[in-house]
Design a protein around this motif. Structure first.
Motif, PDB file in Angstrom:
ATOM      1  N   ARG A 281      10.080   0.454  55.832  1.00  0.00           N
ATOM      2  CA  ARG A 281       8.842   0.814  56.527  1.00  0.00           C
ATOM      3  C   ARG A 281       8.495   2.257  56.150  1.00  0.00           C
ATOM      4  NH1 ARG A 281      12.948   0.804  60.182  1.00  0.00           N
ATOM      5  NH2 ARG A 281      13.309   2.702  61.399  1.00  0.00           N
ATOM      6  N   PRO A 282       7.238   2.646  56.261  1.00  0.00           N
ATOM      7  CA  PRO A 282       6.836   4.001  55.874  1.00  0.00           C
ATOM      8  C   PRO A 282       7.604   5.063  56.656  1.00  0.00           C
ATOM      9  CG  PRO A 282       4.902   2.617  56.202  1.00  0.00           C
ATOM     10  CD  PRO A 282       6.080   1.836  56.703  1.00  0.00           C
ATOM     11  N   GLY A 283       7.949   6.133  55.961  1.00  0.00           N
ATOM     12  CA  GLY A 283       8.605   7.261  56.594  1.00  0.00           C
ATOM     13  C   GLY A 283      10.115   7.195  56.594  1.00  0.00           C
ATOM     14  N   VAL A 284      10.675   6.012  56.349  1.00  0.00           N
ATOM     15  CA  VAL A 284      12.132   5.868  56.301  1.00  0.00           C
ATOM     16  C   VAL A 284      12.640   6.413  54.966  1.00  0.00           C
ATOM     17  CG1 VAL A 284      13.997   4.160  56.154  1.00  0.00           C
ATOM     18  CG2 VAL A 284      12.200   3.905  57.860  1.00  0.00           C
ATOM     19  N   ALA A 285      13.739   7.144  54.982  1.00  0.00           N
ATOM     20  CA  ALA A 285      14.303   7.677  53.745  1.00  0.00           C
ATOM     21  C   ALA A 285      14.865   6.546  52.892  1.00  0.00           C
ATOM     22  CB  ALA A 285      15.399   8.683  54.056  1.00  0.00           C
ATOM     23  N   CYS A 286      14.774   6.695  51.584  1.00  0.00           N
ATOM     24  CA  CYS A 286      15.289   5.675  50.670  1.00  0.00           C
ATOM     25  C   CYS A 286      16.744   5.338  50.965  1.00  0.00           C
ATOM     26  CB  CYS A 286      15.166   6.162  49.230  1.00  0.00           C
ATOM     27  SG  CYS A 286      13.478   6.262  48.605  1.00  0.00           S
ATOM     28  N   VAL A 333       6.732   5.434  51.131  1.00  0.00           N
ATOM     29  CA  VAL A 333       5.285   5.578  51.252  1.00  0.00           C
ATOM     30  C   VAL A 333       4.643   4.240  50.921  1.00  0.00           C
ATOM     31  CG1 VAL A 333       3.252   6.773  50.326  1.00  0.00           C
ATOM     32  CG2 VAL A 333       5.415   8.010  50.578  1.00  0.00           C
ATOM     33  N   PRO A 334       3.607   3.827  51.656  1.00  0.00           N
ATOM     34  CA  PRO A 334       2.933   2.571  51.304  1.00  0.00           C
ATOM     35  C   PRO A 334       2.538   2.545  49.830  1.00  0.00           C
ATOM     36  CG  PRO A 334       2.146   3.328  53.422  1.00  0.00           C
ATOM     37  CD  PRO A 334       3.026   4.422  52.881  1.00  0.00           C
ATOM     38  N   GLY A 335       2.835   1.441  49.171  1.00  0.00           N
ATOM     39  CA  GLY A 335       2.558   1.304  47.745  1.00  0.00           C
ATOM     40  C   GLY A 335       3.777   1.456  46.870  1.00  0.00           C
ATOM     41  N   MET A 336       4.871   2.006  47.405  1.00  0.00           N
ATOM     42  CA  MET A 336       6.115   2.047  46.634  1.00  0.00           C
ATOM     43  C   MET A 336       6.647   0.626  46.466  1.00  0.00           C
ATOM     44  SD  MET A 336       8.317   5.294  48.031  1.00  0.00           S
ATOM     45  CE  MET A 336       7.883   6.977  47.606  1.00  0.00           C
ATOM     46  N   THR A 361       4.417  -1.513  52.929  1.00  0.00           N
ATOM     47  CA  THR A 361       3.081  -1.701  53.481  1.00  0.00           C
ATOM     48  C   THR A 361       2.802  -0.617  54.526  1.00  0.00           C
ATOM     49  OG1 THR A 361       3.845  -3.181  55.236  1.00  0.00           O
ATOM     50  CG2 THR A 361       3.306  -4.191  53.110  1.00  0.00           C
ATOM     51  N   GLU A 362       1.666  -0.704  55.182  1.00  0.00           N
ATOM     52  CA  GLU A 362       1.314   0.298  56.191  1.00  0.00           C
ATOM     53  C   GLU A 362       2.231   0.250  57.404  1.00  0.00           C
ATOM     54  OE1 GLU A 362      -0.819   2.718  55.916  1.00  0.00           O
ATOM     55  OE2 GLU A 362      -1.508   2.082  53.930  1.00  0.00           O
ATOM     56  N   ASP A 363       2.831  -0.911  57.655  1.00  0.00           N
ATOM     57  CA  ASP A 363       3.656  -1.026  58.861  1.00  0.00           C
ATOM     58  C   ASP A 363       5.017  -1.663  58.612  1.00  0.00           C
ATOM     59  OD1 ASP A 363       2.819  -3.567  58.284  1.00  0.00           O
ATOM     60  OD2 ASP A 363       1.880  -3.950  60.227  1.00  0.00           O
ATOM     61  N   GLY A 364       5.440  -1.805  57.361  1.00  0.00           N
ATOM     62  CA  GLY A 364       6.742  -2.406  57.082  1.00  0.00           C
ATOM     63  C   GLY A 364       6.935  -2.604  55.598  1.00  0.00           C
TER      64      GLY A 364
END
Length: 379
Positions: A281-286, A333-336, A361-364
Motif C-alpha cells: 500500500r502507498p507509504g509503506v517502506a519496500c 508510491v502508486p504506479g510502482m 494503487t491509491e489504496d493498496g
C-alpha cells in the motif's frame, strides 16, 4: 500443446510529448539531487527516455539532459537517420559526428566544465573515460545510485503494457500445464515456455527457468538436460518483454501427487506470498514487503532456506529498482510495479517459489498475475 488464443492488439504508441516529459523529469530530478545533469548511453534508460534503441558499439551515442536546457542526443552520422525516426526525436536536438572526428569534442561542450553527472549504468568505460579526458574537472555517479526511482513510477500507458505482459505470462502458464513433464528434459519444457511467450506476444524471452527435483533448490537454475521424473517438484520462472515492458512470474508444479511435506512447504510459501502482497500500500517502506513474507517462512522454521530478497522492480527491464529487501526504506508510491516472490529451497531435494507482479494503487496493491497459486499437478 493446444492452439491458444492469439495475442492482443498493440497498445497506443508513446508520443513525443510523453518522452519530452520523461526527459524533463529526469533533468529536474538530477538538479534536485545536486547533480549537473544526466548522461544516458544506449540501453533501457535511453529507450525509456527517447524511444530510441540503438545497438551499443564503440561509436559514441549519448543523451545529455540538463535542467533548463534542451535535451541533446549525440549520435554517429551513419546512425542519425534511425535516431531522427525515433518517437522521442521531436523532443530533442540531434548532434551527429563522423568517423575521424573526436566524438568527445562534440559531446563535451554539452556538459558543464565542472560538476557531477549521473551516468547510465551500462555506459561503456571507454566512453566515460573519454569524457573525463575532455572534461577533467567533471565527476560521475551511477544513475541507479543517484536517481534509483527514475523509472520506478509508471504512468497509465506503462501500466497497460505491464498488465498485457502479465496476462501473456499467465496465458503461457495455463498452456504449459497441459504439456507432459514426466520423461522430458528441463530444456524441452523451457523451449515450450519460450514458444508460448512468443505466441502470446513477447518480443523477447529473458528467462525460462525449469528447476526439477533437486535443481529446484537453486533459485536461478537454468534449464538443463536432467530428465523430469514422476514425483518431482518443478519450479517454473519465466518472463521477458512484450510491447517493450516486462513480465515475470513463478509457479511450482508437481509431477503426480506430492508428499505431505512437499504440499506443506508449498502451502507455507503460498501463505508467505499472500502476506507480502497484502502488505502492499502507498507509504509503506519496500522492506516491509520483505518482512511480511519472510515472517511467515520464519514462523514455520524455514527462515534459513529463504535465501533471496522478496522482490524487484520491473518495467522496460525485468529487473530494476525498487527492491523489496531489508534495509530499503523507499516508500511505495502508486504506479510502482515489482515482484513478490518468496521461496523455500531444500538443497539436494526440491524448491518452491511463487511470484506475482504487483502494482501499487491509491489504496493498496493489485496483482498483474492472476493464475492459481495452489500446487498444480502435472503429468
Amino acid at each position: 500443446m493446444s492452439s491458444p488464443n492469439p495475442p492482443a492488439p498493440h497498445p497506443v504508441p508513446f508520443t513525443a510529448e510523453d518522452y519530452r516529459a520523461r526527459m524533463a523529469r529526469a533533468a529536474d530530478s538530477a538538479a534536485e539531487a545536486g547533480l549537473a545533469g544526466v548522461i544516458v548511453a544506449p540501453g533501457p534508460d535511453l529507450v525509456h527516455l527517447t524511444g530510441y534503441r540503438p545497438v551499443s558499439t564503440e561509436r559514441l551515442t549519448l543523451l545529455v539532459l540538463r535542467a533548463g536546457e534542451e535535451p541533446v542526443l549525440v549520435v554517429p552520422t551513419l546512425e542519425a537517420p534511425d535516431a531522427a525516426a525515433a518517437a522521442g526525436a521531436p523532443a530533442l536536438a540531434l548532434r551527429d559526428w563522423t568517423d575521424g572526428v573526436d566524438p568527445y569534442a562534440v559531446a563535451s561542450p554539452l556538459l558543464a566544465a565542472q560538476g557531477r553527472f549521473a551516468v547510465s549504468d551500462n555506459a561503456w568505460a571507454m566512453h566515460l573515460l573519454g569524457l573525463q579526458r575532455a572534461l577533467p574537472d567533471t565527476t560521475y555517479t551511477a544513475l541507479t545510485e543517484a536517481l534509483p526511482m527514475l523509472r520506478a513510477v509508471k504512468d497509465a500507458a506503462e501500466l497497460e503494457r505491464l498488465a498485457a505482459a502479465g496476462a501473456a505470462a499467465d496465458a503461457t502458464y495455463e498452456e504449459i500445464l497441459k504439456v507432459r513433464f514426466s520423461g522430458r528434459r528441463e530444456t524441452d519444457v523451457a523451449a515450450d515456455l519460450a514458444a508460448l511467450l512468443q505466441h502470446f506476444g513477447h518480443s523477447q524471452e529473458d528467462f525460462t527457468v525449469v528447476g526439477s527435483g533437486p535443481n529446484g533448490a537453486n533459485p536461478h537454475h537454468e534449464a538443463g538436460e536432467r530428465t523430469i521424473e514422476r514425483g518431482d517438484m518443478v519450479v517454473l520462472d519465466f518472463g521477458g518483454l512484450k510491447h517493450g515492458y516486462g513480465s515475470d512470474t513463478s509457479r511450482t508444479v508437481h509431477v503426480g501427487e506430492p508428499t505431505a511435506e512437499e504440499q506443506r512447504v508449498h502451502d507455507i510459501v503460498r501463505e508467505a506470498q499472500q502476506a507480502g502482497c497484502a502488505a502492499v500500500r502507498p507509504g509503506v517502506a519496500c522492506q516491509e514487503i520483505d518482512r511480511a513474507a519472510r515472517a511467515v517462512i520464519l514462523e514455520f522454521g524455514y527462515g534459513d532456506r529463504f535465501i533471496h530478497r522478496t522482490g524487484h522492480g520491473i518495467g522496460v527491464t525485468t529487473h530494476e529498482p525498487p527492491y523489496m529487501i531489508e534495509g530499503e526504506e523507499q516508500p511505495l508510491v502508486p504506479g510502482m510495479c515489482f515482484s513478490v516472490e518468496p521461496g523455500i529451497y531444500l538443497p539436494g531435494r526440491f524448491g518452491v517459489r511463487i511470484e506475482d507482479i504487483v502494482t501499487v494503487t491509491e489504496d493498496g496493491g493489485r496483482r498483474l498475475n492472476t493464475t492459481a497459486r495452489e500446487l498444480a499437478i502435472v503429468e
